[in-house]
Design a protein around this motif. Structure first.
Motif, PDB file in Angstrom:
ATOM      1  N   LYS A 145       0.831  -1.210   0.000  1.00  0.00           N
ATOM      2  CA  LYS A 145       0.000   0.000   0.000  1.00  0.00           C
ATOM      3  C   LYS A 145       0.859   1.251   0.000  1.00  0.00           C
ATOM      4  CE  LYS A 145      -4.015  -2.113   2.101  1.00  0.00           C
ATOM      5  NZ  LYS A 145      -4.589  -2.535   3.360  1.00  0.00           N
ATOM      6  N   SER A 146       1.910   1.221   0.785  1.00  0.00           N
ATOM      7  CA  SER A 146       2.702   2.447   0.844  1.00  0.00           C
ATOM      8  C   SER A 146       3.434   2.702  -0.468  1.00  0.00           C
ATOM      9  CB  SER A 146       3.667   2.418   2.033  1.00  0.00           C
ATOM     10  OG  SER A 146       4.597   1.398   1.869  1.00  0.00           O
ATOM     11  N   TYR A 168      -3.739  10.858   1.937  1.00  0.00           N
ATOM     12  CA  TYR A 168      -3.509  10.373   3.294  1.00  0.00           C
ATOM     13  C   TYR A 168      -2.717  11.384   4.111  1.00  0.00           C
ATOM     14  CZ  TYR A 168      -5.177   5.849   1.659  1.00  0.00           C
ATOM     15  OH  TYR A 168      -5.954   4.842   1.158  1.00  0.00           O
ATOM     16  N   GLU A 169      -1.744  12.007   3.393  1.00  0.00           N
ATOM     17  CA  GLU A 169      -0.962  13.044   4.075  1.00  0.00           C
ATOM     18  C   GLU A 169      -1.852  14.209   4.487  1.00  0.00           C
ATOM     19  OE1 GLU A 169       2.488  14.405   1.832  1.00  0.00           O
ATOM     20  OE2 GLU A 169       2.878  12.308   1.296  1.00  0.00           O
ATOM     21  N   GLU A 197      -2.605  15.759   8.062  1.00  0.00           N
ATOM     22  CA  GLU A 197      -2.279  17.154   8.394  1.00  0.00           C
ATOM     23  C   GLU A 197      -3.535  17.979   8.690  1.00  0.00           C
ATOM     24  OE1 GLU A 197      -0.256  18.414   4.894  1.00  0.00           O
ATOM     25  OE2 GLU A 197       1.466  17.104   5.293  1.00  0.00           O
ATOM     26  N   ASP A 198      -4.724  17.331   8.609  1.00  0.00           N
ATOM     27  CA  ASP A 198      -5.979  18.032   8.843  1.00  0.00           C
ATOM     28  C   ASP A 198      -6.178  19.181   7.874  1.00  0.00           C
ATOM     29  OD1 ASP A 198      -7.908  17.156  10.492  1.00  0.00           O
ATOM     30  OD2 ASP A 198      -6.832  17.703  12.343  1.00  0.00           O
ATOM     31  N   SER A 199      -5.833  18.949   6.632  1.00  0.00           N
ATOM     32  CA  SER A 199      -5.972  20.001   5.634  1.00  0.00           C
ATOM     33  C   SER A 199      -7.455  20.371   5.452  1.00  0.00           C
ATOM     34  CB  SER A 199      -5.399  19.500   4.314  1.00  0.00           C
ATOM     35  OG  SER A 199      -6.043  20.110   3.239  1.00  0.00           O
ATOM     36  N   PRO A 200      -7.750  21.633   5.165  1.00  0.00           N
ATOM     37  CA  PRO A 200      -9.147  22.058   4.950  1.00  0.00           C
ATOM     38  C   PRO A 200      -9.810  21.268   3.820  1.00  0.00           C
ATOM     39  CG  PRO A 200      -7.610  23.919   4.741  1.00  0.00           C
ATOM     40  CD  PRO A 200      -6.791  22.714   5.038  1.00  0.00           C
ATOM     41  N   GLU A 240     -13.107   2.060   0.359  1.00  0.00           N
ATOM     42  CA  GLU A 240     -12.421   2.082   1.646  1.00  0.00           C
ATOM     43  C   GLU A 240     -12.772   3.403   2.311  1.00  0.00           C
ATOM     44  OE1 GLU A 240      -7.877   2.283   3.477  1.00  0.00           O
ATOM     45  OE2 GLU A 240      -8.204   2.368   1.322  1.00  0.00           O
ATOM     46  N   GLU A 241     -13.313   3.325   3.508  1.00  0.00           N
ATOM     47  CA  GLU A 241     -13.637   4.566   4.209  1.00  0.00           C
ATOM     48  C   GLU A 241     -12.333   5.120   4.758  1.00  0.00           C
ATOM     49  OE1 GLU A 241     -16.699   4.210   7.154  1.00  0.00           O
ATOM     50  OE2 GLU A 241     -16.377   6.256   7.874  1.00  0.00           O
ATOM     51  N   ILE A 242     -11.975   6.301   4.309  1.00  0.00           N
ATOM     52  CA  ILE A 242     -10.691   6.812   4.778  1.00  0.00           C
ATOM     53  C   ILE A 242     -10.850   7.945   5.779  1.00  0.00           C
ATOM     54  CG2 ILE A 242      -9.349   6.043   2.792  1.00  0.00           C
ATOM     55  CD1 ILE A 242      -9.549   8.763   1.583  1.00  0.00           C
TER      56      ILE A 242
END
Ligand SMILES: Nc1ncnc2c1ncn2[C@@H]1O[C@H](COP(=O)(O)OP(=O)(O)OP(=O)(O)O)[C@@H](O)[C@H]1O
Ligand SMILES: [Mg+2]
Lengths: 342, 225
Positions: free
Chosen positions: A238-239, A251-252, A256-259, A339-341
């Motif tokens: 996966k990676s 994923y990043e 990082e909680d991006s808007p 896949e729930e991400i």
């Protein structure tokens, strides 16, 4: 063609034992391009060096056309090696010899006459498109050209197998592509079985029929390239997929909680993965209408694995939890992985 | 010509002797140089292939040669000259004159040169050895066609250095009666106080060293790509 049975190689050093290859069994078929991918230190080079016994396995069998070459004498082994070409990350051309003589060097023990050798060298250089560099020295060539010489040299004794250890890792993307094209045509034209070691996902993606993923000395996943990368089972695999396309970015961003990835209450983010060609965006609008959910695509990517497209979409659904679940279930039912991400 | 004889008043009278002594030096350097060259290549290569990880790894052989080189190198040449008198008598039949100098000169040169060759060969990219093994070449073929062949510029460089130090050793051998330019300088310059003959010896030595360097650099330039 090539079969490894329980091959194990451990290096003993003052700092402790390194289990470079642990109990690896692999079968590589005649005429295929087989990739071995893994991160640095996974044991890929050690494994491929076990195929021509540059590294002697501590235990296990290395069968070439059914013969265990571990049992051969040094002399017999040298004859086997002559029928196996190998190319390297840093090309390993002889700096004191011209392009012509580098290729000629490999033909030393071929038993061909001087004229036959000359003909052979020239046709090999033509094959790799370097006829104009015959008398150049390696130091006068670019990386891509050096690798072409190395390929010509590796093919000099009409090998049935070509081993490539990070053959494109020192090259820029465009040159990488041209070298891969060359390897592919060598595989098709001459029917040579190619084993490619790499940590570059693009390489596997472009030309490998089958792939094995290595981690800590073991093969953790193996199969047809499209299958392995459309339905990766192991985290390493996966990676690799994440690092390859820009889809890994999502994923990043989540981390990082991006808007861009922030969700309102009731919203859910899914990654949809599809491989069949006839899957189209219509599905999204269909579920949207049928199940009364809103679907917005925030990310999309299509990779082509060998010849099979691998699509990934990141979709945010909003609506009733029940409706979303039903919509997702429908999507699954038409053969799309979800896949729930978030 | 006149001015040269003015600067070196003893040159005219000693010219035949000088030519003879120069010939002796050249002979000593050439004979022991050529023999040392082959021994040096042999031991230098042997060190590389028998060392740990070498293509013919054999640590006992490596350790013996390695230690022998260290021991021989630590003996001052002047002492070596006397130490090897019996050996020289056994091998060349004499310990005197030009012939008597060969054995000590070779023993004084080979350890130093082997070490230098080892260093030069060690610079060969291990990748080339790996590629050659993968191509199915035998260790002997790899030694000659890769290790030695690829380090020709390095070998030329260290041979140059060794040859120059060998010229130095011959003058020392001269001091104990082997003849040569060193002998000339001692007999006429030191013992008879004809200072100009010392300068003549210096110039002759300089010319020899320069020729060695010229040839060495030429080879390096021709073989480096
Ligand atoms: N000759 C050796 N002596 C001791 N350890 C070794 C030797 N060769 C490899 N190793 C160790 O074995 C492990 C596997 O190395 P290997 O070179 O096969 O990895 P790799 O997957 O090819 O990595 P990379 O992508 O960096 O080339 C590493 O931990 C490495 O340090
Ligand atoms: Mg490697």
């Amino acid at each position: 063609m090539i079969e490894l049975k329980n091959v194990t190689k451990t290096f003993n050093s003052a700092a402790g034992n390194v289990h470079a290859v642990q109990n690896v069994s692999l079968k590589i078929e005649e005429g295929e391009i087989f990739g071995i991918i893994g991160f640095s230190g996974a044991g890929k080079s050690t494994l491929v060096r076990c195929i021509n016994l540059l590294e002697k396995p501590d235990s296990g069998e290395v069968l070439i056309d059914g013969n265990d070459i571990v049992k051969l004498s040094e002399k017999e082994l040298r004859n086997v090696r002559r029928k196996m070409g190998m190319i390297f990350q840093h090309f390993n051309l002889m700096p004191s010899r011209t392009v012509y003589n580098n290729v000629g060097f490999a033909l030393r023990k071929s038993g061909l006459s001087k004229e036959e050798k000359d003909k052979k060298i020239r046709s090999l250089l033509e094959l790799v498109d370097l006829s104009d560099k015959t008398d150049s020295y390696p130091s006068q060539l670019s990386g891509g050209q050096k690798q072409r010489v190395a390929i010509a040299r590796a093919l000099a004794n009409d090998p049935k197998i070509l081993l490539c250890d990070e053959a494109t890792s020192a090259l820029d993307p465009q040159t990488t592509r041209s070298i891969l094209k060359l390897l592919e045509s060598v595989n098709k034209k001459l029917g040579i079985t190619i084993v490619i070691i790499t940590h570059q996902m693009e390489v596997v993606k472009d030309i490998c029929d089958r792939v094995a993923v290595m981690e800590n000395g073991s093969v953790v996943e193996e199969g047809r390239t499209a299958d392995v990368f459309s339905h990766p089972k192991m985290p390493v695999t996966k990676s690799f997929i994440e690092t390859a396309g820009n889809i890994g970015k999502i994923y990043e961003l989540i981390k990082e909680d991006s808007p861009l990835t922030s969700l309102k209450p009731g919203e859910k983010m899914y990654m949809l993965t599809y491989t069949s060609v006839n899957t189209k965006d219509a599905i999204i609008s269909y579920v949207s209408r049928t199940y009364n959910v809103n679907a917005s695509i925030i990310f999309g990517n299509v990779e082509v694995l060998k010849d099979i497209p691998l699509g990934k979409l990141v979709v945010v659904f909003s609506g009733d939890k029940k409706d979303i679940d039903a919509a997702v279930q429908y999507i699954e039912s038409v053969g799309i992985d979800t896949e729930e991400i978030k | 010509m006149g001015i040269i004889y003015q600067i070196f008043p003893n040159l005219e009278k000693l010219a035949p002797e000088l030519i003879k002594c120069t010939g002796q030096t050249v002979q000593m350097v050439a004979v022991s140089g050529i023999i040392s060259f082959f021994f040096g290549l042999f031991f230098g290569s042997l060190l590389i292939v028998t060392r740990k990880g070498g293509i013919l790894e054999c640590l006992p052989v490596y350790n013996i040669i390695d230690k022998a080189i260290d021991i021989l190198r630590s003996i001052p040449f002047l002492i070596l000259l006397f130490l090897l008198i019996p050996l020289s008598r056994t091998i060349v039949g004499t310990s005197l004159g030009v012939e008597g100098a060969y054995v000590p000169l070779i023993f004084g040169t080979v350890p130093f040169f082997s070490r230098q060759i080892e260093t030069a060969i060690a610079e060969v990219d291990p990748g080339l050895i790996e590629a050659s093994e993968a191509m199915g070449f035998s260790p002997i073929e790899i030694i000659f066609s890769v290790y030695l062949r690829e380090s020709i510029p390095g070998i030329a460089r260290v041979s140059m250095i060794t040859l120059i130090s060998l010229i130095g050793l011959t003058t020392m051998a001269g001091a104990v009666g082997a003849g040569g330019v060193g002998d000339f300088a001692i007999r006429y310059g030191y013992q008879l106080h004809q200072r100009d003959t010392i300068w003549i010896s210096v110039i002759i030595t300089l010319i020899m060293v320069s020729i060695v360097q010229l040839v060495g650099n030429f080879i390096i330039k021709k073989t480096k790509h």
